[in-house]
Design a protein around this motif. Structure first.
Motif, mmCIF file in Angstrom:
data_model
loop_
_atom_site.group_PDB
_atom_site.id
_atom_site.type_symbol
_atom_site.label_atom_id
_atom_site.label_comp_id
_atom_site.label_asym_id
_atom_site.label_seq_id
_atom_site.Cartn_x
_atom_site.Cartn_y
_atom_site.Cartn_z
ATOM 1 N N CYS A 2 0.878 -1.160 0.000
ATOM 2 C CA CYS A 2 0.000 0.000 0.000
ATOM 3 C C CYS A 2 0.923 1.219 0.000
ATOM 4 O O CYS A 2 1.558 1.517 1.005
ATOM 5 C CB CYS A 2 -0.852 -0.051 1.267
ATOM 6 N N HIS A 22 -8.155 -2.737 5.975
ATOM 7 C CA HIS A 22 -8.850 -2.292 4.755
ATOM 8 C C HIS A 22 -7.851 -1.852 3.693
ATOM 9 O O HIS A 22 -7.993 -2.157 2.510
ATOM 10 C CB HIS A 22 -9.797 -1.129 5.064
ATOM 11 N N ARG A 25 -6.117 -4.734 2.052
ATOM 12 C CA ARG A 25 -6.920 -5.414 1.027
ATOM 13 C C ARG A 25 -6.987 -4.605 -0.260
ATOM 14 O O ARG A 25 -6.908 -5.142 -1.352
ATOM 15 C CB ARG A 25 -8.341 -5.663 1.549
ATOM 16 N N GLN A 26 -7.122 -3.260 -0.127
ATOM 17 C CA GLN A 26 -7.332 -2.432 -1.332
ATOM 18 C C GLN A 26 -6.044 -1.869 -1.922
ATOM 19 O O GLN A 26 -6.054 -1.325 -3.023
ATOM 20 C CB GLN A 26 -8.278 -1.276 -1.015
#
Ligand code: URA
Length: 163
Positions: A2, A22, A25-26
């Motif tokens: 990320c 979160h 995951r993204q």
């Protein structure tokens, strides 16, 4: 991994701590509950992700949501320093104390660090204005501090308006 979100040409660069579940995951910083609060806070001073650049001190989620270790921060720091050099934002905003401590070499908690003006020193000898604001995850736990958080947001707006 990320790494970053937002506009690399933005005037403001926000630096948080580490991705959570979160974000993991993204693959984007600040997309979970604290990111949603951060977006609402930025909207109050007319900013959104097209007008800011957002990254973190480390680019992987520490297992079990623990704080990043000094070794993890040191491993990612050259990438963060290079991002700042390349983007040269008009203002750096450290979101929470971990980011401010990592890049400004400070040791105090966020309550002491916020509300002051800092300069971030680049390797070429120049420096950029910097501020510290409460981390939105902290504000979700301590909503009474939103009063001071509003002052932090106004300080960001003032710096940008000052030209
Ligand atoms: N908290 C952070 O510091 N960074 C993120 O990307 C998400 C939550």
């Amino acid at each position: 991994m990320c790494f970053a979100d937002g506009n690399p040409a933005a005037e403001v660069m926000l630096i948080g701590e580490a991705p959570g579940a979160h974000e993991d995951r993204q693959g984007k910083p600040f997309v979970g509950p604290s990111g949603k609060l951060l977006d609402r806070m930025l909207a109050c001073i007319g900013l959104d992700r097209s007008k800011v650049y957002i990254t973190n001190v480390i680019y992987w989620r520490p297992p079990g949501n623990r704080s990043p270790t000094a070794a993890e921060i040191a491993a990612c720091q050259p990438f963060l320093e290079r991002q700042i050099e390349l983007l040269r934002p008009r203002l750096i905003v450290f979101v929470g104390s971990i980011a401010a401590r990592a890049l400004l070499g400070l040791t105090e908690g966020v309550t002491k660090l916020r509300g002051r003006d800092y300069r971030y020193q680049l390797a070429d000898g120049s420096s950029l204005p910097a501020l510290v604001m409460f981390h939105p995850a902290y504000l979700l736990r301590q909503p009474a501090q939103k009063r001071l958080a509003w002052r932090d947001l106004l300080a960001i707006r003032r710096k940008l308006d000052a030209g």
